[in-house]
Write an enzyme that holds these catalytic residues in place. Structure first.
Site, PDB file in Angstrom:
ATOM      1  N   ASN A  10      39.527  53.451  45.213  1.00  0.00           N
ATOM      2  CA  ASN A  10      38.234  54.129  45.314  1.00  0.00           C
ATOM      3  C   ASN A  10      37.159  53.526  44.408  1.00  0.00           C
ATOM      4  O   ASN A  10      36.048  54.056  44.318  1.00  0.00           O
ATOM      5  CB  ASN A  10      38.389  55.622  45.022  1.00  0.00           C
ATOM      6  N   LYS A  12      34.581  50.230  43.478  1.00  0.00           N
ATOM      7  CA  LYS A  12      33.686  49.460  44.348  1.00  0.00           C
ATOM      8  C   LYS A  12      34.432  48.377  45.113  1.00  0.00           C
ATOM      9  O   LYS A  12      34.280  48.223  46.323  1.00  0.00           O
ATOM     10  CB  LYS A  12      32.548  48.847  43.527  1.00  0.00           C
ATOM     11  N   SER A 109      43.337  35.358  38.651  1.00  0.00           N
ATOM     12  CA  SER A 109      42.238  34.406  38.681  1.00  0.00           C
ATOM     13  C   SER A 109      41.018  35.032  38.030  1.00  0.00           C
ATOM     14  O   SER A 109      40.795  36.239  38.147  1.00  0.00           O
ATOM     15  CB  SER A 109      41.913  34.005  40.124  1.00  0.00           C
ATOM     16  N   ALA A 110      40.217  34.213  37.329  1.00  0.00           N
ATOM     17  CA  ALA A 110      38.989  34.721  36.714  1.00  0.00           C
ATOM     18  C   ALA A 110      37.968  35.116  37.771  1.00  0.00           C
ATOM     19  O   ALA A 110      37.081  35.923  37.511  1.00  0.00           O
ATOM     20  CB  ALA A 110      38.398  33.660  35.789  1.00  0.00           C
ATOM     21  N   ASN A 111      38.075  34.565  38.963  1.00  0.00           N
ATOM     22  CA  ASN A 111      37.145  34.860  40.049  1.00  0.00           C
ATOM     23  C   ASN A 111      37.905  34.706  41.366  1.00  0.00           C
ATOM     24  O   ASN A 111      38.544  33.674  41.596  1.00  0.00           O
ATOM     25  CB  ASN A 111      35.944  33.908  39.988  1.00  0.00           C
ATOM     26  N   HIS A 143      23.603  37.078  36.373  1.00  0.00           N
ATOM     27  CA  HIS A 143      24.237  38.295  36.876  1.00  0.00           C
ATOM     28  C   HIS A 143      23.286  39.477  36.749  1.00  0.00           C
ATOM     29  O   HIS A 143      22.249  39.398  36.088  1.00  0.00           O
ATOM     30  CB  HIS A 143      25.542  38.587  36.128  1.00  0.00           C
ATOM     31  N   LYS A 147      25.747  44.029  33.776  1.00  0.00           N
ATOM     32  CA  LYS A 147      26.888  43.270  33.251  1.00  0.00           C
ATOM     33  C   LYS A 147      26.788  43.184  31.735  1.00  0.00           C
ATOM     34  O   LYS A 147      25.770  42.740  31.189  1.00  0.00           O
ATOM     35  CB  LYS A 147      26.920  41.870  33.853  1.00  0.00           C
ATOM     36  N   GLY A 153      33.025  35.352  32.768  1.00  0.00           N
ATOM     37  CA  GLY A 153      34.351  34.735  32.797  1.00  0.00           C
ATOM     38  C   GLY A 153      34.391  33.547  33.734  1.00  0.00           C
ATOM     39  O   GLY A 153      35.096  32.566  33.487  1.00  0.00           O
ATOM     40  N   THR A 154      33.610  33.617  34.812  1.00  0.00           N
ATOM     41  CA  THR A 154      33.562  32.506  35.767  1.00  0.00           C
ATOM     42  C   THR A 154      32.917  31.276  35.148  1.00  0.00           C
ATOM     43  O   THR A 154      33.377  30.149  35.348  1.00  0.00           O
ATOM     44  CB  THR A 154      32.802  32.926  37.033  1.00  0.00           C
TER      45      THR A 154
END
Length: 254
Positions: A10, A12, A109-111, A143, A147, A153-154
């Site tokens: 539930n 996003k 994974s970071a992204n 971003h 944030k 992180g990416t």
């Protein structure tokens, strides 16, 4: 048909993935786990993952760091592969993921974007050619204004991908405002912008003598991360125990 349990259904990203799976012909969402539930989902939702007795092939996790501990125990007990997308894990939890990967297939994974992870591979090749030719390397990430962390992180993952090509010989510089000196050769600059509703923009700039090459990635919605997570779940189902990342997913597709 890959059967998926959505841990954090539930949130996003959980809702994004649920919507994507409604149109997917190769995977389906068979159950969800979330402490908050108003009954609007078409699949059963459990507040505690240990109450979930639905047969599945993989767990996809987009929850909170606090919920990851029990989820890992559940996956190890049930021998369920896990796509772990939650970030901000403590060192203790990171060690636990390492231990869990001895028993189950686990992908972190970071992204989760396929595009970003393909970019990670391309950057290594580009840096190997351009850096020795005198190109400086800078990363700019943008971003939304909600944030909290910077750099992303990416952005750090992109820098790390480049740095691995050179045995981590480069240092990262986040702010030059207090410096009055020529740019050192062995550094990667990382800058952050926060504003509006930007989902995620990343530019990797190679600035050389008389020419500039820029690798860019733009995320226009969270769906790109959901699509990557679903692709990862399809890849992971049935795999032997071990640590995986999105690079493995891309390699399998190639």
């Amino acid at each position: 048909m890959v059967r998926i349990i959505m841990h954090g259904c539930n949130g996003k990203m959980g809702q994004v993935i649920g919507g994507l799976l409604q149109e997917d012909k190769e995977a389906r969402l068979v159950a969800g786990v979330d402490v908050f539930d108003d009954g609007h989902n078409s699949y059963p939702v459990y507040q505690d993952i240990w109450d979930c007795d639905v047969e599945a092939d993989c767990v996809v996790d987009f929850s909170t760091a606090a919920a990851v501990d029990r989820m890992l125990d559940y996956c190890v007990e049930k021998k369920l592969p896990c796509v772990l997308c939650t970030t901000g894990l403590s060192q203790e939890l990171l060690q636990k993921t390492e231990k869990a990967a001895e028993s189950i297939a686990l992908l972190r994974s970071a992204n989760m974007s396929l595009g970003i992870n393909l970019l990670l591979k391309l950057l290594k090749n580009a840096a190997g050619v351009l850096a020795p030719a005198g190109f400086d390397m800078e990363i700019l990430e943008k971003h939304h204004n909600l944030k909290a962390d910077a750099p992303s992180g990416t952005a750090l993952a992109l820098a790390d991908s480049i740095n691995e090509e050179f045995g981590h010989a480069y240092t990262y510089v986040y702010d030059r405002s207090a410096r009055r000196e020529k740019r050192p050769e062995k550094e990667i600059g990382i800058s952050a912008v926060r504003g509006g509703t930007i989902v995620g923009d990343h530019d990797v700039i190679f600035a050389g003598p008389d020419e500039v090459i820029t690798f860019s990635h733009r995320a226009y919605s969270k769906a790109v991360f959901g699509k990557g997570a679903i692709q990862a779940a399809k890849f992971l189902a049935g795999r032997p125990a071990g640590k995986y990342d999105m690079g493995d997913v891309i390699d399998a597709a190639e």
